[in-house]
Enzyme design. Sequence first.
Site, short mmCIF file in Angstrom:
data_model
loop_
_atom_site.label_atom_id
_atom_site.label_comp_id
_atom_site.label_asym_id
_atom_site.label_seq_id
_atom_site.Cartn_x
_atom_site.Cartn_y
_atom_site.Cartn_z
N SER A 193 4.81 5.17 -0.36
CA SER A 193 5.14 3.84 -1.09
C SER A 193 4.62 4.07 -2.78
O SER A 193 5.54 3.31 -3.26
CB SER A 193 4.29 2.74 -0.67
OG SER A 193 2.95 2.82 -1.15
N SER A 211 1.00 7.62 1.12
CA SER A 211 1.58 7.01 0.14
C SER A 211 1.31 7.46 -1.22
O SER A 211 1.95 7.24 -2.31
CB SER A 211 1.53 5.31 -0.03
OG SER A 211 2.22 5.01 1.17
N LYS A 215 0.32 0.79 -10.33
CA LYS A 215 1.34 0.38 -9.14
C LYS A 215 1.19 -1.22 -9.26
O LYS A 215 0.02 -1.57 -9.06
CB LYS A 215 0.72 1.17 -8.01
CG LYS A 215 1.42 0.99 -6.77
CD LYS A 215 0.88 1.72 -5.47
CE LYS A 215 1.61 1.73 -4.20
NZ LYS A 215 1.31 2.36 -3.06
#
Lengths: 100, 494, 498
Positions: B160, B184, B79
């Site tokens: 997210s 998330s 990420k």
Amino acid sequence: MSIDTATVARIASLARLKVTEAELEAMVPELNGILAWVEQLGEVDVTGIEPMTAVIENALRLRADVIGADPLTGGGIRDQVLANAPAAEHGFFGVPKVIE
Amino acid sequence: MTEITNLGVAALRDGISGGDFTAVEAAEAFNAAVAGASALNAFIVATPDHALESARKVDADRAAGKALGKMAGVPIGMKDLFATKGVQTTAASHILEGFTPEYESTVSQKLWEAGAGMLGKLNLDQFAMGSSNETSYFGNVISPWRRSDGGNTPLAPGGSSGGSSAAVAARLCPAATGTDTGGSIRQPAAFTGITGIKPTYGRCSRWGIVAFASSLDQAGPMARDVRDCAIMLEAMAGFDPKDSTSLDLPVPEWEAGLNADLKGKKVGIPREYRVDGLDADVARSWDEGIAWLKDAGAEVVDISLPHTKYALPAYYIVAPAEASSNLARYDGVRYGLRDLPDGANLQDMYAATRAAGFGAEVKRRILIGTYVLSAGFYDAYYTQAQKVRTLISHDFKNAFADVDVILAPTTPTAAFGLGEMVSDPLAMYLNDVFAVPASLAGLPAMSVPAGLNREGLPLGLQIVGRPFDEQGVLNAGLAIEQRAGFTARPGKWW
Amino acid sequence: MAMSNYRIQGETGEWEVVIGLEVHAQVTSQSKLFSGAATAFGAEPNSQVSLVDAAMPGMLPVLNGECIRQAVRTGIAVGAQINKWSRFDRKNYFYADLPQGYQISQLYHPIVGEGEIEVILDDKDPEGSTKTIGIERIHVEQDAGKLMHDQHPTMSYVDLNRSGVALMEIVSRPDMRSPIEAGAYLAKLRQILRYVGSCDGNMDQGSMRADVNVSVRRPSEPFGTRTETKNVNSVRFVMAVVESEARRQVDLIEDGGTVVQETRLYDPDKNETRSMRSKEDAHDYRYFPDPDLLPLVLADSFVDECRASLPELPDAKRHRYETALGLSAYDAAQLTLEVETYQQFEEMLAAVVAESGKDQRDVAKRVANWILSERPGVLRSAGVAVDHPKNTPAANVALIVAVSEGVISGGKAKEILQAYLTTDTDLTAEIASNKQTSDTGAIEAVIAKVLADNADKVEQYKAGKEALFGFFVGQTMKAMQGKANPAVVNDLLKKVLG
Ligand SMILES: [Mg+2]
Ligand SMILES: [Zn+2]
């Protein structure tokens, strides 16, 4: 509590966010919607309740006073510190002239 | 032999250590999958060389008879919230575009030390603020899933960690890192039919992860099954003296401890989560989950978490407040974007830089956070929210006096279409209604795929555990996984 | 207890000034408060900056235990309450010297609570002129970086070497009422910090800076509006700020104006304060607990260890010098002013006691005089600094012992020291060759000659001009090249002259 354009402008300035008039106008109802919604927290009886300080019970550790004990958090790395600077000058970070 | 890209973490690790294929072959296969999936926009940058270099080292170590790490030869997605040395790290923002850290986050460093390689930096909601991956400066991530209605509506992969969920679901990588501030990891996992666990707050070091809300942020793995999550979490977790909130505890051997037999365990079903108008498919899937856990030997009991309703509003005070302060460092002085209009002074430069560098949702949250901390409002908003947070934490504590884990849906609905929610921030926030309470209390929580809804889209079930009891969470997740028999996968259209 | 009656004479009558000080003292530590970067003064720009201090994305603070220890020791030294539960807050504002966009400080729960210190307002009367000044709190916080404005036509330069260095902010009560009180408070605070070792007190290097809060009022009326003059870095300047700022406020009010609460800067060249333009912006610091840190909980044993590690503090030492060593209040105060002075005094006193076998009470005064007046005189006339490499404790002790044992005279000791510091002489040999004599026969012979050579003066003396006694002593000593025991010379002269 409902906030007006002037308040949003003040908050934006406090947060150092340049906003246009149009952006301001759009933000007012949005922020009011969110604030009105979070204000339901006021219903909760919190008498005698302490605000949360540690999410998971844990004690603050004290670090030994040693320079660069972990090189990842030590100094002496000027080039790395300045590597991404938009205006690095003679070993300094350059910013628009400040008048004190 | 199955295609390498269909293999998960355990299978790759075992295949490489067993000599079925090399780490380089694995890296090449996944590099190719990444290269062929630009339509998903899951990656901000691909780093095929990083993956290959790690793989070569693993192959060389194996040839030399050296002991291999827990993730040896497994290429993963990172990420783009984790600082990676020498590789652009943006938090999906314009303000950090081009920022190339001179340091490696603790979690990514641990993964490389465990033998993993990096396929690339995964797209996400800007500064991890969002639930649909529509706030990224680098464009939306498109979920690999499509509704079974034959239409091609692009769907949200969740957020997210939407790049992570899409990439794992699309077999672009066997696993990816995620971070979870208010759901998330779990919400995107649920939206894309994969598995993800947020460990106890403090298990994974936050050092080197771009901060959103410090008291909530926690890294965790996203993969295709429970075992893979256990393996990867072992590699990511561990005490870090550089993070004051890091837990000074040994990392349990979660993989070795996996056990789907829940005899003697009690599972709590929180009645407050059964909200009016709960989606019928979600309700059905929850009931199935209850049945599966009973089948695994657990006793199921009704519990009450009375302050559940207040978790989301409390979160939307605490998280923006912390974010407004955490994001003050993006000022155009030391790194990242600088916007210096003609004649601008220092403060003008800040305001211009931040206006140009942050997206709308980030600005919205900064404003909310600034407002709730400002003079005269701090107690009414922030202190009140932190007190409510204490109450929410007490609710869980009381519940865990009676039960070992809690079972609930991960999300109130399956994935929605891109653009369907963006105009209404509040409706978007409600996506995390089931995920946020565990975040506020710092508890380990996981989402596992539980089936498909009537539109053919995945639904997730969430298991929440006691502090430090990731094992209990993983075991209950495994029991569900074994019974759900979730094998659906998105057809390749990209 | 001395009451201050410092008054400002205005057009309309008398005004009283009310002063409170917030002193920022750099905590003595190797590394910064929340990072492992060094703190040494004077390094190359940005060479002592870690990724944490530069507020790189994802960086986190980890607290330096030594800084906490020093703050607690300081708190105990000013008799303050130590808060075993304290917490760090973020003070949010944007400035180029503040990389995080917030300063980690302690607003709501400081580590040290209320204490007090006693200040001396008149050097000449250390026991009779004291006043107690309250301390409201001491908290620990990060220092900011430094901005340089004169290196580039359109840019300021940022050096983050100081960014993150630990400071103690020591906040006084508004208990001071004159420039002298404010100056004495800062001096006393500096003295205590230097004794404790928690701050080096180097004000010219910025190790201690005072924010001076000044307001004026009619005597015994409620407090007026105060201004805060930032970063004043000497005792003298603090006094000057109080004087000029109080004057400005009085003039302003008497001209029909009102004092605005604001931040000001002191210009030493003009001896005036001016409003700080960069701080005009109404501040709203949005303090909240730093979520990267946990509450700081101190164990009793930690506090006990801090207490046990404290040295004898200035007031206690001064009183001991008076009572146990029999020194005057003035000498005791002078000797205890600076750490280096008392350390030298105690080191020399111990050595003199050891070598002479005398009681410390019997030699303390001699050692004190040597350090406070005799030696400084020698250094002055030799043009030599106190840290001259040859000005060693051993050399000084040898001279003091020689004097106290009657081997040489005090005057000879000063001569020998001066020669030793400025020329290539051997101290032991000089003492030996200047040994004074107490041989009464030899001295009597010289006296006889002196009196014979000065018969006229003897007559005048006998006629009542007693001041001439010193002349005879001097002549005798001179004739004996300073080697006669002055006490013996005195006795013999008295006998002969009747
Ligand atoms: Mg101040
Ligand atoms: Zn301060």
